[in-house]
Design a protein around this motif. Structure first.
Motif, short mmCIF file in Angstrom:
data_model
loop_
_atom_site.label_atom_id
_atom_site.label_comp_id
_atom_site.label_asym_id
_atom_site.label_seq_id
_atom_site.Cartn_x
_atom_site.Cartn_y
_atom_site.Cartn_z
N LEU A 7 -2.93 1.50 -14.32
CA LEU A 7 -1.94 1.80 -13.83
C LEU A 7 -1.17 3.02 -14.50
O LEU A 7 -1.16 3.01 -15.78
CB LEU A 7 -0.87 0.66 -13.58
N ARG A 16 0.59 5.04 -9.58
CA ARG A 16 -0.58 4.92 -8.98
C ARG A 16 -1.66 4.11 -9.77
O ARG A 16 -1.17 3.74 -11.03
CB ARG A 16 -1.17 6.53 -9.34
N SER A 30 -5.73 6.78 -6.98
CA SER A 30 -5.32 6.05 -5.70
C SER A 30 -4.15 7.01 -5.05
O SER A 30 -3.61 7.95 -5.87
CB SER A 30 -4.56 4.95 -6.20
N TYR A 33 2.19 4.62 -4.98
CA TYR A 33 2.78 3.49 -4.48
C TYR A 33 4.18 3.42 -4.88
O TYR A 33 4.58 4.04 -5.96
CB TYR A 33 2.00 2.28 -4.91
N LYS A 36 4.97 -1.44 -8.84
CA LYS A 36 3.62 -1.84 -9.55
C LYS A 36 2.88 -2.97 -8.64
O LYS A 36 1.72 -2.90 -8.52
CB LYS A 36 3.90 -2.41 -10.83
N ALA A 39 0.91 -1.11 -5.97
CA ALA A 39 -0.21 -0.54 -6.59
C ALA A 39 -1.47 -1.92 -7.04
O ALA A 39 -2.66 -1.68 -6.75
CB ALA A 39 0.09 0.07 -7.90
#
Length: 87
Positions: A7, A16, A30, A33, A36, A39
């Motif tokens: 992360l 992300r 990714s 988002y 967390k 994600a």
């Protein structure tokens, strides 16, 4: 050692994740988002479908388009999309 998810927060303060190979190579990044938790949900979705996902070959250009033919240029009479089994 198996790959891992990492992360991180991007330059626009979105969360992300990236998938790292066993040697630390970045394999995928990714979408952004909001937090967390979202994600982590994205990671769970990737884990769930990665082993069963089909491989689909498509044509694309460097700018993310679909490779559509420009107006006035003849196009092939048929297009075939091949699906490959998951590995």
């Amino acid at each position: 050692m198996a790959g891992q998810f990492e992360l991180f927060t991007d330059s626009e303060s979105n969360v992300r994740f990236r998938l790292l190979g066993a040697d630390g190579t970045v394999l995928a990044v990714s979408k952004p988002y909001a937090d967390k938790r979202a994600a982590a949900d994205g990671i769970m979705a990737v884990r769930e479908c990665a082993g069963t996902g089909l491989i689909k070959e498509t044509r694309s250009n460097a700018w993310g388009g679909t490779g559509r033919i420009r107006p006035g240029v003849p196009s092939p009479s048929h297009r075939s999309h091949r699906h490959f089994p998951a590995v």
